[in-house]
Design a protein around this motif. Structure first.
Motif, short mmCIF file in Angstrom:
data_model
loop_
_atom_site.label_atom_id
_atom_site.label_comp_id
_atom_site.label_asym_id
_atom_site.label_seq_id
_atom_site.Cartn_x
_atom_site.Cartn_y
_atom_site.Cartn_z
N ARG A 64 0.92 -1.03 0.09
CA ARG A 64 -0.13 -0.05 -0.18
C ARG A 64 0.60 1.29 -0.15
O ARG A 64 0.39 2.33 -0.62
CB ARG A 64 -0.89 -0.02 1.00
CG ARG A 64 -2.19 -0.83 0.93
CD ARG A 64 -3.29 -0.58 2.14
NE ARG A 64 -4.13 -1.61 2.16
CZ ARG A 64 -5.10 -1.69 0.94
NH1 ARG A 64 -5.12 -0.79 0.12
NH2 ARG A 64 -6.05 -2.50 0.93
N ARG A 107 -4.09 -3.85 -6.27
CA ARG A 107 -5.32 -4.39 -6.75
C ARG A 107 -5.36 -5.76 -6.41
O ARG A 107 -4.53 -6.27 -6.03
CB ARG A 107 -5.14 -4.35 -8.47
CG ARG A 107 -5.27 -2.56 -8.65
CD ARG A 107 -5.20 -2.48 -10.27
NE ARG A 107 -5.08 -1.08 -10.40
CZ ARG A 107 -6.07 -0.49 -10.65
NH1 ARG A 107 -7.45 -0.92 -11.13
NH2 ARG A 107 -6.15 1.09 -10.89
N PRO A 110 -9.38 -2.18 -7.87
CA PRO A 110 -8.70 -1.45 -6.80
C PRO A 110 -8.89 -2.15 -5.60
O PRO A 110 -9.99 -2.55 -5.19
CB PRO A 110 -9.09 -0.29 -6.82
CG PRO A 110 -9.44 0.04 -8.21
CD PRO A 110 -10.17 -1.07 -8.52
N TRP A 111 -7.83 -2.62 -4.70
CA TRP A 111 -8.02 -2.93 -3.41
C TRP A 111 -7.96 -2.10 -2.34
O TRP A 111 -7.08 -1.58 -2.17
CB TRP A 111 -6.73 -3.97 -3.06
CG TRP A 111 -7.18 -4.78 -1.67
CD1 TRP A 111 -8.11 -4.68 -0.87
CD2 TRP A 111 -6.07 -5.59 -0.96
NE1 TRP A 111 -7.84 -5.34 -0.07
CE2 TRP A 111 -6.53 -6.06 0.04
CE3 TRP A 111 -4.76 -6.07 -1.35
CZ2 TRP A 111 -6.09 -6.78 1.20
CZ3 TRP A 111 -4.12 -6.88 -0.54
CH2 TRP A 111 -4.62 -7.29 0.69
N LEU A 112 -9.21 -1.39 -2.00
CA LEU A 112 -9.04 -0.31 -1.23
C LEU A 112 -8.88 -0.77 0.14
O LEU A 112 -9.04 -1.69 0.69
CB LEU A 112 -10.43 0.31 -1.24
CG LEU A 112 -10.98 0.81 -2.71
CD1 LEU A 112 -12.46 1.23 -2.76
CD2 LEU A 112 -10.09 1.60 -3.28
N ALA A 141 -11.12 3.22 3.84
CA ALA A 141 -11.15 4.01 2.77
C ALA A 141 -12.78 4.34 2.66
O ALA A 141 -13.50 3.56 2.98
CB ALA A 141 -10.82 3.51 1.38
N ASP A 167 -16.61 5.16 1.21
CA ASP A 167 -17.16 4.44 0.13
C ASP A 167 -17.38 5.66 -0.83
O ASP A 167 -17.86 6.69 -0.63
CB ASP A 167 -18.58 3.82 0.43
CG ASP A 167 -18.40 2.66 1.33
OD1 ASP A 167 -17.27 1.85 1.13
OD2 ASP A 167 -19.32 2.34 2.16
#
Length: 75
Positions: A35, A41, A65-67, A71, A73
């Motif tokens: 990160r 992702r 994407p791997w939030l 994070a 919404d």
């Protein structure tokens, strides 16, 4: 970790280690390094929040994407 950082810095990385990342909490440690250094992702997350391994996913899965869990919404 320094090798991961050096290889991934500034790149797009698709995480897909599955639930094995829970072993020694290694997945969270690698996630933190990724990160901080790359565009992270995944194909899908498991129910426990690990990036799912592609062997167990349908072929129609798309890279997204791997939030981060905290994070906001986007609506």
């Amino acid at each position: 970790d320094i090798t991961i950082l050096n290889l991934c810095a500034g790149r797009t990385v698709v995480a897909a280690w599955g639930t094995h990342g829970a072993y020694l909490d290694r997945g969270k440690k690698v996630e933190t390094v990724l990160r901080a250094s790359c565009d992270l992702r995944t194909l899908r997350l498991t129910k426990d929040g690990h990036p799912a391994h592609p062997l167990y996913l349908p072929s129609a899965c798309e890279i997204t994407p791997w939030l981060a869990p905290d994070a906001p919404d986007v609506v």
